[in-house]
Design an enzyme around this catalytic site. Structure first.
Site, short mmCIF file in Angstrom:
data_model
loop_
_atom_site.label_atom_id
_atom_site.label_comp_id
_atom_site.label_asym_id
_atom_site.label_seq_id
_atom_site.Cartn_x
_atom_site.Cartn_y
_atom_site.Cartn_z
N SER A 90 0.80 -1.22 0.00
CA SER A 90 0.00 0.00 0.00
C SER A 90 0.83 1.27 0.00
CB SER A 90 -0.93 0.02 1.20
OG SER A 90 -0.18 -0.01 2.39
N THR A 192 -2.13 3.66 4.28
CA THR A 192 -1.26 4.84 4.26
C THR A 192 -0.35 4.82 5.49
OG1 THR A 192 -3.04 6.09 3.23
CG2 THR A 192 -1.30 7.36 4.30
N THR A 210 1.51 7.03 0.31
CA THR A 210 0.64 5.89 0.01
C THR A 210 0.65 5.59 -1.48
OG1 THR A 210 -1.61 5.03 0.27
CG2 THR A 210 -1.40 7.33 -0.35
N ARG A 220 -7.20 8.67 -9.85
CA ARG A 220 -7.77 8.92 -8.54
C ARG A 220 -6.70 9.37 -7.55
NH1 ARG A 220 -7.05 6.92 -2.99
NH2 ARG A 220 -9.03 7.24 -1.91
N VAL A 221 -7.04 10.36 -6.75
CA VAL A 221 -6.17 10.85 -5.68
C VAL A 221 -7.00 10.90 -4.41
CG1 VAL A 221 -4.85 12.82 -4.82
CG2 VAL A 221 -4.72 12.19 -7.24
N GLY A 222 -6.45 10.41 -3.32
CA GLY A 222 -7.15 10.43 -2.04
C GLY A 222 -6.74 11.60 -1.19
N ASP A 223 -6.82 11.42 0.12
CA ASP A 223 -6.51 12.51 1.05
C ASP A 223 -5.03 12.66 1.35
OD1 ASP A 223 -6.76 9.97 2.54
OD2 ASP A 223 -6.24 11.21 4.25
N THR A 243 -5.77 8.24 7.97
CA THR A 243 -5.68 7.05 7.13
C THR A 243 -7.08 6.51 6.94
OG1 THR A 243 -4.55 4.91 6.86
CG2 THR A 243 -5.33 5.45 9.06
N GLY A 244 -7.28 5.75 5.88
CA GLY A 244 -8.60 5.22 5.62
C GLY A 244 -9.11 5.64 4.25
N LEU A 245 -10.41 5.67 4.09
CA LEU A 245 -11.01 6.04 2.81
C LEU A 245 -10.86 7.54 2.60
CD1 LEU A 245 -12.51 4.98 0.35
CD2 LEU A 245 -14.66 5.39 1.56
N GLY A 246 -9.94 7.91 1.73
CA GLY A 246 -9.55 9.30 1.57
C GLY A 246 -10.66 10.25 1.20
#
Length: 333
Positions: A90, A192, A210, A220-223, A243-246
């Site tokens: 990850s 992350t 991450t 796609r880009v998360g937090d 951390t988690g679903l961004g």
């Protein structure tokens, strides 16, 4: 347990998701009632905390601090340990790819002065956190993306590498059989890596890196690379990483929120809990099916963590002890 299960539907797993940890909570047995213990002792510095079970990373960061390095050097070098670990699917090299088979990395870093740097959708370069630091220190910008970030890394002398290992390629090939595009909420031991450090001078820095959601849509880009969402540092107050679903962290600008709550007088633990409450109490929140966790530290060296679901943990290195601490969590069935 492996990191990518961190986004697997909690209602299907029965035990829920991986979750955040804190020094303010003491979990003797996850199946028993949690006991919250206040931390009244004065913090001993230096101090390092990080999301998940990453003792090698926190050990490297503490090594830097004990050798006289600053918090910024510590979080960068600590995160680099996980980026180079091909067994960690990850972060960095060996990360699980997007649905097109490309490993893309996101990272950010922030120093005691509030300076910050970020890279998003970076390919073919293992140490995204180090490129982010170069963006912070050597460009007039905060964020570089995609091919621009990759080209800048090569100009700096970063090595071009194939980040897709055989193990991650095999996992991707299996996923393509059904190609179900659904974020999986993990009950694994990693996602992350976010790291915060306070050096012997009492200065705070943080970093986050991450490879993002496995089999995400291309682009796609998360937090994690978003300052204020995945990471925020205010040297007068404290710092937080998520951390988690961004997508859910971005919607509440989570890390900034935690730091602002500490500014208002909340402890790190209270601030993390309130930030999670903001997510789960949103109208039509589907929180039973995703995970978010926060860890935080204030200027006094008090720490806290909290998450939506069980099994998130934090690693803390302080006073010669490098230990994993299970987090308290919101969703107790």
């Amino acid at each position: 347990m492996k990191r990518r299960n961190f986004i697997k539907n909690a209602s299907l797993t029965g035990v829920g998701l991986a979750v955040g940890s804190t020094i303010a909570s003491c979990v003797e047995n996850p199946s028993e009632d949690k006991k919250i213990i206040a931390n009244t002792s004065k913090a001993s510095l230096p101090l390092v905390i990080a999301t998940w079970h990453v003792e090698n990373a926190t050990a490297k960061a503490m090594e830097v601090l004990q050798a006289g390095g600053n918090a910024l050097d510590a979080v960068e070098q600590g995160c680099m340990i996980e980026e180079a670990d091909v067994m960690n699917q990850s972060v960095g090299k060996g990360g699980l790819p997007d649905r097109e088979g490309n490993v893309t990395l996101d990272a950010c870093i922030m120093d005691k002065h509030g300076n910050c740097g970020s890279v998003v959708y970076l390919q073919n370069v293992t140490h995204a956190v180090s490129v982010a630091r170069k963006v912070m220190e050597e460009t007039p910008h905060v964020m570089l993306a995609g091919k621009g970030a990759e080209q800048y890394a090569y100009e700096l002398g970063f090595k071009k590498e194939n980040l897709l290992t055989e193990a991650s390629k095999e996992a991707w090939e299996k996923w393509k059989v059904e190609s179900e595009y659904k974020p999986i909420i993990n009950i694994e031991n990693h996602d992350t890596i976010g790291m915060l450090a306070i050096d012997k001078n009492g200065d705070i820095s943080g970093a986050c890196t991450t490879s993002g959601l496995a089999y995400k849509m291309a682009g796609r880009v998360g937090d994690s690379p978003i300052i204020g969402s995945g990471l925020f540092v205010d040297n007068e107050i404290g710092a937080c990483v998520a951390t988690g679903l961004g997508e859910e962290v971005v919607k509440t600008v989570g890390s900034f929120l935690v730091v602002e709550l500490m500014r208002q007088g909340k402890s790190p633990q209270e601030a993390c809990e309130e930030a999670i409450n903001r997510i789960v109490n949103k109208p039509k929140s589907d929180y039973k099916n995703f995970q978010v966790g926060y860890i935080a530290v204030n200027k006094q060296g008090e720490i806290g963590s909290y998450s939506i679901h069980q099994w998130f943990s934090m690693t803390k290195f302080q006073d010669g002890v490098n230990e994993q601490i299970q987090s308290d969590f919101f969703y107790k069935t």
